[in-house]
Scaffold this motif. Sequence first.
Motif, PDB file in Angstrom:
ATOM      1  N   ASN A 501       0.748  -1.143   0.002  1.00  0.00           N
ATOM      2  CA  ASN A 501       0.251   0.062  -0.191  1.00  0.00           C
ATOM      3  C   ASN A 501       0.855   1.332  -0.023  1.00  0.00           C
ATOM      4  N   GLN A 502       1.719   1.393   0.983  1.00  0.00           N
ATOM      5  CA  GLN A 502       2.644   2.307   0.922  1.00  0.00           C
ATOM      6  C   GLN A 502       3.190   2.856  -0.293  1.00  0.00           C
ATOM      7  N   THR A 503       3.792   1.795  -0.787  1.00  0.00           N
ATOM      8  CA  THR A 503       4.798   2.102  -2.099  1.00  0.00           C
ATOM      9  C   THR A 503       3.665   2.343  -3.280  1.00  0.00           C
ATOM     10  N   SER A 504       2.942   1.811  -3.388  1.00  0.00           N
ATOM     11  CA  SER A 504       1.870   1.968  -4.482  1.00  0.00           C
ATOM     12  C   SER A 504       1.128   3.043  -4.408  1.00  0.00           C
ATOM     13  N   GLY A 505       1.041   3.724  -2.933  1.00  0.00           N
ATOM     14  CA  GLY A 505       0.535   5.134  -2.972  1.00  0.00           C
ATOM     15  C   GLY A 505       1.419   6.036  -3.182  1.00  0.00           C
ATOM     16  N   ARG A 506       2.630   6.016  -3.832  1.00  0.00           N
ATOM     17  CA  ARG A 506       3.468   7.234  -4.185  1.00  0.00           C
ATOM     18  C   ARG A 506       2.988   7.961  -5.465  1.00  0.00           C
ATOM     19  N   THR A 507       2.137   6.789  -6.312  1.00  0.00           N
ATOM     20  CA  THR A 507       1.786   7.275  -7.610  1.00  0.00           C
ATOM     21  C   THR A 507       0.297   7.114  -7.900  1.00  0.00           C
ATOM     22  N   LEU A 508      -0.313   6.295  -7.047  1.00  0.00           N
ATOM     23  CA  LEU A 508      -1.967   5.978  -7.213  1.00  0.00           C
ATOM     24  C   LEU A 508      -2.732   6.502  -5.990  1.00  0.00           C
ATOM     25  N   GLY A 509      -3.920   6.425  -6.334  1.00  0.00           N
ATOM     26  CA  GLY A 509      -4.906   6.832  -5.230  1.00  0.00           C
ATOM     27  C   GLY A 509      -4.910   8.528  -5.235  1.00  0.00           C
ATOM     28  N   PHE A 510      -4.745   9.037  -4.131  1.00  0.00           N
ATOM     29  CA  PHE A 510      -4.835  10.356  -4.003  1.00  0.00           C
ATOM     30  C   PHE A 510      -3.564  11.006  -4.626  1.00  0.00           C
ATOM     31  N   ARG A 511      -2.699  10.344  -5.088  1.00  0.00           N
ATOM     32  CA  ARG A 511      -1.266  10.859  -5.785  1.00  0.00           C
ATOM     33  C   ARG A 511      -1.391  10.337  -7.106  1.00  0.00           C
ATOM     34  N   ASN A 512      -2.384   9.802  -7.499  1.00  0.00           N
ATOM     35  CA  ASN A 512      -2.477   9.128  -8.923  1.00  0.00           C
ATOM     36  C   ASN A 512      -2.122  10.390 -10.190  1.00  0.00           C
TER      37      ASN A 512
END
Length: 546
Positions: A501-512
């Motif tokens: 989650n932490q790593t994917s969240g660098r460029t996805l979700g709110f940071r997409n």
Amino acid sequence: MVQQGTVRGEKQDYCLPKTVNELVEYFLINDHLIMEMNNQEIPWMVERLFDKKVHTPQDVRDNLGQHLLLAAYSLDGRKCCIFTGEGATKTTSIMRAIPQYDVPHEGHIIVACQSYDQAEQKCREYNELNTDDAYQGIVLYSLSHYVAEACEVLGRPKPTSAMIAEAGFSNVLDYIYSRGGELVEYLESRKKELWDQLHLDENRKKRPVWFTVHSVVQRWHLHGGTRLWLHHSYAEEYAKGKANRDMVALYNCMAAQWIIYDEVRMSDLMVQYPAQQVDRVRELGDKYLDLSNKQRLTVFRELGFEDKEFDRIRQIAECQFSDDDMITIQPDCERFGVKTAISPYENVYGNIHYAKIENWWNDNPARITFLTTEHRIITAMQNVDNGPVVFNFDRPELFSSDEISVRLHFDNEARKADVKKLVQEIQTQSPNGLVISNMTEGLATTHDTAKGSNRFNHGEVDIVTSVYTMLAPGQYEQLLVENAVFGTNNMVQLFYLDQFNQTSGRTLGFRNNPNITTQAIMSKRLWREIGLTIEMNSRYRVKLTS
């Protein structure tokens, strides 16, 4: 009778977590209305209010601050933890609302970060966001940090714990200020610089919001150290004698009313040491902590310890471990890897540790709001007696598939022996890409370093690749200790879930960023271990590719 909503009391508003219908249902099932706050099966009222307001990811960001603060202030004297997705601006939301919720006569507001680099970053962000000239964010280092800085500037050795004990003192603050001289002058000048940032003019002063690190606030409730030194009148009052009543007034003046504890780590919730270290410290005797610091040093030396170990030995002794805190590693609790007699994961069987849950937050009377994005952290908190109450504001279902999709590749080189070669190949194929991976000796950003960073979706970056590898045996052993301490059986799975989650969240979700491809690489063997947990519980969707 109030069925649902907020009850206004004399001192504060109380948010009711359940409706009357829910109370009746609870009574019929349990035959009583005594509800344990840590076993909250029905969402808290503030969580339900939040759900009524949010229908898109932007709604989450727009409404998080208000509901986060309602959660933090709905519990009289209780500590709470806010659980959200990566990039939801939980810290920013709180910082924006500080002037609205501050009660100056109740004490200071402190934001605690994982590192001084993060504290400096958050402080800059706060001062940029802050439109109220009555407040000023200030980075606060620990007293020991300022002492080390002073000694380096003045070209003198830093006092060690053994030196301080041998001189008959119990702490570095008394040791330095009893001597006076240029070291005190330097510390006082640095402190003056902190307070001078608050001057608007001769008649007006700003109110400080302190930004520091976890270790400083964990000891804020203790009498001494950074808290006492920070008061601008400390040197003057010390000169009158430590026992004077005004010294207590200084301590009280520097009380914290609200601590915002960002990015909780497992080491903040528990303490552990290998049995060999604890058994050696227990040789000092049960009365060791009752001795003066100088007497402790004498006993310490008589048993053959080296002076450089004095501080660490004191820390272990202060844990006051008993036989009840002894843990024998049992891999059967949560199996991982190949199940053979020669598996490195089987070699941890029978290793012994001493471990226990920390309780510093209950010793601190301040309101403490923990912030986390990690399932492992909230699982631990929910298994702590009288632990922080968790409020869940994580809403990954509001994102479209494109905003949360990770392309997953299988590659057998995603292992310790070959990962550096794999990362070099990725970097050659994608010169404008960035890689996140452990065990590469600096070739890539580690998963832990990447956590919280915004640098992966800026500039000319077109692809971000995260490489996942099997746990080192020592990591596996650590996670089994956590299972034993918190009475769980899934800390290994949650470790990988949070890392993903932490790593994917660098460029996805709110940071997409639609211009950046997000991909993950791991071996099929690892996917067999963690795939089900990722598929079922991750904020991000996995798309397998050839």
